[in-house]
Design a protein around this motif. Structure first.
Motif, short mmCIF file in Angstrom:
data_model
loop_
_atom_site.label_atom_id
_atom_site.label_comp_id
_atom_site.label_asym_id
_atom_site.label_seq_id
_atom_site.Cartn_x
_atom_site.Cartn_y
_atom_site.Cartn_z
N ARG A 111 0.83 -1.20 0.00
CA ARG A 111 0.00 0.00 0.00
C ARG A 111 0.87 1.25 0.00
O ARG A 111 0.59 2.23 -0.70
CB ARG A 111 -0.92 0.00 1.23
N LEU A 112 1.97 1.19 0.76
CA LEU A 112 2.88 2.34 0.80
C LEU A 112 3.51 2.57 -0.57
O LEU A 112 3.64 3.70 -1.04
CB LEU A 112 3.99 2.11 1.84
N ILE A 113 3.90 1.45 -1.22
CA ILE A 113 4.53 1.59 -2.54
C ILE A 113 3.54 2.20 -3.52
O ILE A 113 3.87 3.12 -4.28
CB ILE A 113 5.00 0.20 -3.03
N ARG A 114 2.27 1.72 -3.48
CA ARG A 114 1.26 2.26 -4.39
C ARG A 114 0.98 3.73 -4.08
O ARG A 114 0.81 4.54 -5.00
CB ARG A 114 -0.02 1.44 -4.32
N ALA A 115 0.93 4.04 -2.80
CA ALA A 115 0.69 5.44 -2.42
C ALA A 115 1.80 6.33 -2.96
O ALA A 115 1.54 7.40 -3.54
CB ALA A 115 0.60 5.55 -0.91
N ALA A 116 3.06 5.89 -2.80
CA ALA A 116 4.18 6.69 -3.29
C ALA A 116 4.10 6.85 -4.81
O ALA A 116 4.36 7.92 -5.36
CB ALA A 116 5.50 6.03 -2.89
N ARG A 117 3.72 5.73 -5.47
CA ARG A 117 3.65 5.78 -6.93
C ARG A 117 2.57 6.77 -7.38
O ARG A 117 2.76 7.56 -8.31
CB ARG A 117 3.36 4.40 -7.48
N SER A 118 1.43 6.73 -6.70
CA SER A 118 0.34 7.62 -7.13
C SER A 118 0.66 9.07 -6.79
O SER A 118 0.11 9.98 -7.37
CB SER A 118 -0.98 7.20 -6.49
N LEU A 119 1.60 9.27 -5.87
CA LEU A 119 2.03 10.65 -5.59
C LEU A 119 3.14 11.07 -6.55
O LEU A 119 3.72 12.15 -6.41
CB LEU A 119 2.51 10.76 -4.14
N GLY A 120 3.46 10.18 -7.48
CA GLY A 120 4.35 10.58 -8.57
C GLY A 120 5.82 10.28 -8.35
O GLY A 120 6.66 10.85 -9.04
N SER A 121 6.18 9.38 -7.41
CA SER A 121 7.62 9.11 -7.25
C SER A 121 8.04 8.00 -8.20
O SER A 121 7.29 7.05 -8.46
CB SER A 121 7.95 8.75 -5.81
#
Lengths: 264, 262
Positions: B156-166
């Motif tokens: 979930r953290l990885i997906r959250a970071a990805r959706s924030l554009g990292s």
């Protein structure tokens, strides 16, 4: 069905492919070094497995080592479980044993080999004692920790529901403690297995560890590698057997995180 | 009775005081045992302290310690770096995993000490053989902890970071690495324990075969061959144990310093 075969067959083929690559790499390295006294290739080392099996040497040395392993490990299991349970039940034992264990444990079983060599000489006693010492601590520490970690509200709940001491032990305490105890038993097996090789290599005139070193002195590096392969196979089998038994006996346990087995 | 004993503790059992008492008790029992027993040549507390002082004064202890320490640190550094790189690659790329996983499992089953004779053949009876064994022993606990740590990062953290554009490298650096760090450090502790045991084993094995001088393990063998004085031997074992404790304490301190998040 085809999908099922592919799904189950895939890891196996991956494994085979990878091991074949390893053997090929080994062969190329041995050709590159081009000195069979330093680096015998697979074509030299693997037939040696058949040689030691046919001369009966394999069976003889493996039974010698296994006998020591079984004796040392069982003694460690009995002593370690007993002390672990006593430490949980009797407070003075806990207060005495806990600091002593923490003080003695850092001295690894290997470091005792020279002392045992002077006291007991070369023979069966030294490897058995080293195995005992190596396997004892994982047993004690994990048994003790297993009882420590039982959630108190489980015990409280069972008591509220009217469980007597016997029911409580059988239905709550033992099932809750067993997974950690068995993990300790598996770690102890790994330690015991590693230390028997070291003990026999340094202070014994028989067994698997001795055979490795003896063949080096006979300048038979191909046979040294064959014996190392035997160590690897037996190590793999004992670890898998212990893992299987652990899962079989405690299917309710969550898989433990980091593997802690390692040579010591 | 058992129920009460299993209740949560208010104060820790192993405080400094009870540790001191247990230690004094242990030394007393040892002293009593050696005084009452008739057999000569058993190591005594007084004799061991005397031997420690003599070891230090004769200038054996410090050089032996330095040599062993340099071997373990070199071997540990090599084993740890290799394990970190391999573990990271195995955990993040499925292609690498399918090739290297069987290799890791194959060699992991071989006890590090089994390689000592081959290491002697390859590197002779000096330091490099010991370093090889130490690196080998360090590699496996670390590689497994790294793989486990990297793979158990929260999706979930990885997906959250990805959706924030990292990007991928930022996710690895800012999400995966911090969540893997505790596991990696646990692996480092296990690896250090294995490294310390194996450096002694390697030195013992090398010295019993060749009689070379040098590290603490070799000094033990010299003690039992040329001067069978058990006080000396126990003094050396004590040094070995104290160093193991210090190394572990150092890594634990590092753990607390580096892992500040819960």
């Amino acid at each position: 069905l085809a999908a099922l075969v592919i799904a189950s067959g895939r890891p196996f083929w991956n494994y085979l492919r990878s091991i074949a690559a390893l053997v090929l790499l080994w062969y190329l390295v041995s050709r590159w070094i081009a000195n069979p006294n330093l680096m015998p290739g697979p074509e030299a080392a693997l037939p040696q497995l058949r040689v030691i099996a046919e001369t009966g040497e394999l069976w003889k040395q493996v039974t010698i080592s296994m006998r020591r392993l079984v004796i040392g490990y069982s003694l460690a299991a009995v002593a370690g479980l007993t002390l672990g349970v006593l430490m949980t039940l009797v407070r003075p034992v806990e207060m005495l044993a806990d600091p002593v264990i923490e003080l003695v444990r850092p001295v690894s079983g290997i470091a005792w080999i020279p002392l045992f060599l002077v006291l007991f000489g070369v023979g069966d006693v030294l490897p058995i004692l080293v195995i005992f010492y190596a396997a004892f601590f994982p047993f004690v520490v994990n048994t003790y920790a297993a009882f420590r970690r039982i959630p108190p509200n489980l015990i409280g709940a069972a008591q509220t529901l009217g469980a007597g001491s016997l029911t409580l032990a059988r239905e709550v305490i033992i099932p809750a403690a067993l997974p950690s105890v068995l993990t300790g038993a598996r770690i102890a097996l790994g330690f015991a297995w590693a230390s028997i090789v070291a003990a026999e290599l340094i202070g014994s005139a028989s067994g698997i560890g001795f055979s490795i070193e003896w063949n080096r002195q006979l300048l038979h590096p191909d046979r040294v590698l064959a014996w190392i392969a035997v160590v690897g196979m037996l190590g793999f089998l004992t670890d898998r057997a212990a893992l299987w038994l652990e899962r079989r006996l405690t299917p309710w346990a969550r898989p433990s995180g980091v593997e802690m087995d390692d040579g010591r | 009775m058992m129920e009460d004993r299993l209740a949560p503790r208010k104060r820790p059992v192993s405080g400094g005081m009870s540790r001191l008492i247990a230690m004094t008790g242990l030394v007393f029992v040892w002293w009593l045992g050696t005084t009452l027993s008739r057999s000569k040549g058993l190591p005594t507390p007084g004799g061991v302290v005397g031997s420690l002082i003599e070891l230090h004064k004769s200038g054996i202890l410090i050089p032996a310690f330095q040599l062993t320490a340099s071997r373990i640190l070199t071997g540990f550094a090599i084993g740890f770096l290799l394990a970190f790189v391999v573990g990271w690659l195995v955990a993040t790329s499925s292609a690498v995993r399918s090739w290297l996983d069987p290799w890791i499992n194959t060699f992991r089953s071989v006890a590090p000490f089994a390689w000592i004779p081959m290491a002697i053949l390859w590197f002779g009876t000096g330091g490099p053989a010991a370093i090889f064994i130490v690196a080998y022993a360090t590699f496996f606990p670390v590689v497994i902890s790294v793989i486990h740590g990297v793979r158990s990062a929260d999706h979930r953290l990885i997906r959250a970071a990805r959706s924030l554009g990292s990007g991928a490298s930022m996710i690895l650096r800012e999400v995966v690495f911090p969540s893997a760090l505790p596991n990696i450090l646990v692996g480092a502790r296990l690896g250090m324990g294995a490294a310390w045991t194996s450096v002694i084993a390697a030195e013992l094995a090398v010295a019993t075969r060749s009689g070379t001088q040098g590290g603490l393990g070799e000094q033990m063998v010299i003690t039992i061959t040329f001067r069978p004085d058990l006080n000396f031997l126990v003094a050396l074992m004590l040094v070995v144990g104290v160093i193991a404790l210090c190394l572990d304490a150092m890594l634990r301190w590092l753990f607390r310093r580096l892992v500040v998040w819960p």
